[in-house]
Design an enzyme around this catalytic site. Structure first.
Site, PDB file in Angstrom:
ATOM      1  N   GLU A  47       5.795   6.718 -13.120  1.00 25.69           N
ATOM      2  CA  GLU A  47       4.948   7.290 -12.081  1.00 25.69           C
ATOM      3  C   GLU A  47       5.760   7.763 -10.878  1.00 25.69           C
ATOM      4  OE1 GLU A  47       0.950   4.671 -13.023  1.00 25.69           O
ATOM      5  OE2 GLU A  47       2.366   3.832 -11.604  1.00 25.69           O
ATOM      6  N   CYS A  60       7.997   9.783  -3.739  1.00 33.49           N
ATOM      7  CA  CYS A  60       8.614   8.541  -4.213  1.00 33.49           C
ATOM      8  C   CYS A  60       8.776   8.639  -5.729  1.00 33.49           C
ATOM      9  CB  CYS A  60       7.674   7.398  -3.816  1.00 33.49           C
ATOM     10  SG  CYS A  60       8.126   5.805  -4.479  1.00 33.49           S
ATOM     11  N   CYS A  67      11.396  -2.695 -15.019  1.00 33.48           N
ATOM     12  CA  CYS A  67      12.502  -3.143 -14.166  1.00 33.48           C
ATOM     13  C   CYS A  67      12.927  -4.524 -14.642  1.00 33.48           C
ATOM     14  CB  CYS A  67      12.048  -3.223 -12.711  1.00 33.48           C
ATOM     15  SG  CYS A  67      13.387  -3.682 -11.572  1.00 33.48           S
ATOM     16  N   CYS A  71      11.299  -9.446  -9.648  1.00 34.22           N
ATOM     17  CA  CYS A  71      10.780  -9.928  -8.355  1.00 34.22           C
ATOM     18  C   CYS A  71       9.347 -10.436  -8.540  1.00 34.22           C
ATOM     19  CB  CYS A  71      10.836  -8.825  -7.305  1.00 34.22           C
ATOM     20  SG  CYS A  71      12.499  -8.186  -7.081  1.00 34.22           S
ATOM     21  N   CYS A  74       6.058  -8.272  -7.567  1.00 28.23           N
ATOM     22  CA  CYS A  74       6.029  -6.843  -7.924  1.00 28.23           C
ATOM     23  C   CYS A  74       5.436  -6.628  -9.308  1.00 28.23           C
ATOM     24  CB  CYS A  74       7.449  -6.297  -7.863  1.00 28.23           C
ATOM     25  SG  CYS A  74       7.614  -4.615  -8.464  1.00 28.23           S
ATOM     26  N   CYS A 289       3.243   0.556  -2.740  1.00 26.17           N
ATOM     27  CA  CYS A 289       4.464  -0.178  -3.108  1.00 26.17           C
ATOM     28  C   CYS A 289       4.130  -1.382  -3.959  1.00 26.17           C
ATOM     29  CB  CYS A 289       5.159  -0.713  -1.857  1.00 26.17           C
ATOM     30  SG  CYS A 289       6.195   0.465  -1.071  1.00 26.17           S
TER      31      CYS A 289
HETATM   32  N1  SAH Z   1      13.674  -1.607  -6.931  1.00 26.58           N
HETATM   33  C1  SAH Z   1      13.816  -1.091  -5.631  1.00 26.58           C
HETATM   34  C2  SAH Z   1      12.890   0.077  -5.338  1.00 26.58           C
HETATM   35  C3  SAH Z   1      11.493   0.011  -5.914  1.00 26.58           C
HETATM   36  S1  SAH Z   1      10.414  -1.187  -5.235  1.00 26.58           S
HETATM   37  C4  SAH Z   1      13.607  -2.184  -4.602  1.00 26.58           C
HETATM   38  O1  SAH Z   1      13.170  -3.252  -4.967  1.00 26.58           O
HETATM   39  O2  SAH Z   1      13.952  -1.947  -3.449  1.00 26.58           O
HETATM   40  C5  SAH Z   1       9.971  -0.445  -3.665  1.00 26.58           C
HETATM   41  C6  SAH Z   1       9.553  -1.442  -2.606  1.00 26.58           C
HETATM   42  O3  SAH Z   1       8.263  -2.010  -2.897  1.00 26.58           O
HETATM   43  C7  SAH Z   1      10.512  -2.619  -2.464  1.00 26.58           C
HETATM   44  O4  SAH Z   1      10.785  -2.887  -1.112  1.00 26.58           O
HETATM   45  C8  SAH Z   1       9.681  -3.733  -3.069  1.00 26.58           C
HETATM   46  O5  SAH Z   1      10.127  -4.992  -2.658  1.00 26.58           O
HETATM   47  C9  SAH Z   1       8.304  -3.391  -2.593  1.00 26.58           C
HETATM   48  N2  SAH Z   1       7.238  -4.114  -3.273  1.00 26.58           N
HETATM   49  C10 SAH Z   1       7.255  -4.670  -4.502  1.00 26.58           C
HETATM   50  N3  SAH Z   1       6.060  -5.267  -4.768  1.00 26.58           N
HETATM   51  C11 SAH Z   1       5.286  -5.086  -3.685  1.00 26.58           C
HETATM   52  C12 SAH Z   1       3.947  -5.434  -3.353  1.00 26.58           C
HETATM   53  N4  SAH Z   1       3.177  -6.088  -4.214  1.00 26.58           N
HETATM   54  N5  SAH Z   1       3.459  -5.082  -2.144  1.00 26.58           N
HETATM   55  C13 SAH Z   1       4.229  -4.369  -1.291  1.00 26.58           C
HETATM   56  N6  SAH Z   1       5.495  -3.994  -1.544  1.00 26.58           N
HETATM   57  C14 SAH Z   1       6.024  -4.347  -2.725  1.00 26.58           C
HETATM   58 FE1  SF4 Z   2      12.300  -4.101  -9.579  1.00 29.40          FE
HETATM   59 FE2  SF4 Z   2       9.985  -4.416  -8.327  1.00 29.40          FE
HETATM   60 FE3  SF4 Z   2      12.063  -5.970  -7.696  1.00 29.40          FE
HETATM   61 FE4  SF4 Z   2      12.103  -3.364  -7.008  1.00 29.40          FE
HETATM   62  S1  SF4 Z   2      10.683  -4.926  -6.270  1.00 29.40           S
HETATM   63  S2  SF4 Z   2      13.754  -4.561  -7.963  1.00 29.40           S
HETATM   64  S3  SF4 Z   2      10.984  -2.474  -8.760  1.00 29.40           S
HETATM   65  S4  SF4 Z   2      11.014  -5.909  -9.681  1.00 29.40           S
END
Ligand code: SAH
Ligand code: SF4
Length: 314
Positions: A47, A60, A67, A71, A74, A289
């Site tokens: 996406e 974006c 991934c 995390c 996420c 995000c």
């Molecule tokens: N993998 C990279 C970029 C993609 S994630 C990274 O982690 O930086 C983009 C952003 O969305 C990151 O800052 C991530 O921590 C944030 N993010 C992930 N899950 C989220 C959520 N449930 N609510 C808000 N931001 C979130």
């Molecule tokens: Fe991967 Fe989501 Fe962590 Fe970004 S925030 S590194 S997309 S698992």
């Protein structure tokens, strides 16, 4: 292209990739955010999100199918990891949106913040940036491109040496104990190493690194957290983006209240730091995000990829 000499056609066939992504779905949020789902040549889907702001648009884009960073907050992590995107699959997300808008200038900022960890697909991400910034390509300025990472330290340093793009780092916690819990990558590259990499990141024309800090109620949003954040980034030119947590499926966290976010922000700004509360956009279409997520059921039989390589005519 049968008007081209056959030697050139053969060369093109070997060296060039003529590809497009198939638009699987396009959804528009009540706030104007647009989410594009692209079907790739192996049937998987990624996406992109177009975020309209007052005077410009930010796009974006994704860098991996899923991934592997895991995390805890996420949704993309829930997909697991399937594969890296190829350079064309990354760059085409921007090209197709620009085609739709009809003018390259209507996308001002390009952020590598979609699905995936860009620095876990380093080579292809860098190649895609060369394509996006080539004067004969999309001619984006590297200064309008931001790569966001969960903190793959050696790749941060390499990126700084090789390109002049903006860097955003997802910090989200101020102690190793909590960060390792939320973001397993921290076990490999703990906070001390990460902060050191940011300190030595070359910032000639880029001025400031963006620190992303996701606020999770009762987890990382106390006064002490804010104070530790201040001392962690004190010696680095940064601006801090406070991100409200976007819940979508039950994932075990709650967002910090609005007053809580403002109180956290005040502690940061009272020390002279720049801290902005990032507005959540596109939540109604799961475009915010951390909400990017696709079922992985492969449908390779339905791939309608246009010519991947040129078949010489006749
Ligand atoms: N993998 C990279 C970029 C993609 S994630 C990274 O982690 O930086 C983009 C952003 O969305 C990151 O800052 C991530 O921590 C944030 N993010 C992930 N899950 C989220 C959520 N449930 N609510 C808000 N931001 C979130
Ligand atoms: Fe991967 Fe989501 Fe962590 Fe970004 S925030 S590194 S997309 S698992």
């Amino acid at each position: 292209m049968s008007n081209l000499p056959s030697g050139l056609r053969k060369g093109l066939e070997q060296d060039a990739l003529f590809s497009r992504l198939k638009l699987e779905q396009r959804q528009v949020s009540v706030d104007g955010t647009v989410k594009y789902a692209w079907r790739l040549r192996d049937g998987s889907v990624v996406e992109s999100v177009l975020i309209p702001e007052k005077s410009h648009n930010t796009l974006c884009i994704s860098t991996q199918v899923g991934c592997r960073m895991g995390c805890r907050f996420c949704l993309t992590a829930r997909m697991g990891y399937r594969r890296d995107l190829a350079p064309d699959e990354i760059a085409l997300q921007a090209l197709h949106v620009i085609e739709e808008l009809g003018d390259r200038r209507r996308v001002r900022n390009l952020v590598f913040m979609g699905m995936g960890e860009p620095l876990d697909n380093y080579t292809n991400v860098v190649k895609s940036i060369w394509i996006l910034t080539d004067p004969l390509g999309l001619d984006f300025s590297q200064r309008r491109i931001t790569v966001s990472t969960s903190g793959i330290v050696p790749m941060i340093s390499r990126l700084g040496m090789e390109l002049d793009v903006g860097l955003a780092v997802s910090l989200h916690a101020t102690t190793d104990e909590l960060r390792s819990e939320l973001m397993p990558i921290n076990r490999r590259y703990p906070l001390g190493e990460l902060i050191q990499a940011l300190r030595s990141y070359p910032l000639s024309r880029r001025r400031r690194i963006t620190i992303e800090y996701l606020l999770l109620s009762g987890v990382n949003d106390s006064r002490e957290d804010a104070k530790r954040l201040v001392s962690l980034v004190r010696s680095i030119p940064v601006k801090i983006n406070l991100i409200p947590f976007n819940p979508s499926q039950p994932i075990g966290f709650e967002p910090t209240s609005e007053t809580g976010i403002i109180a956290f922000q005040k502690i940061l700004t009272s020390t002279g730091l720049t801290a902005i509360i990032r507005k959540s956009k596109g939540r109604d279409i799961s475009a915010a995000c951390g909400q990017l997520h696709r079922e992985l059921a492969a449908r390779s039989e339905s791939v309608e990829q246009s010519a991947l390589s040129l078949q010489p005519q006749g």
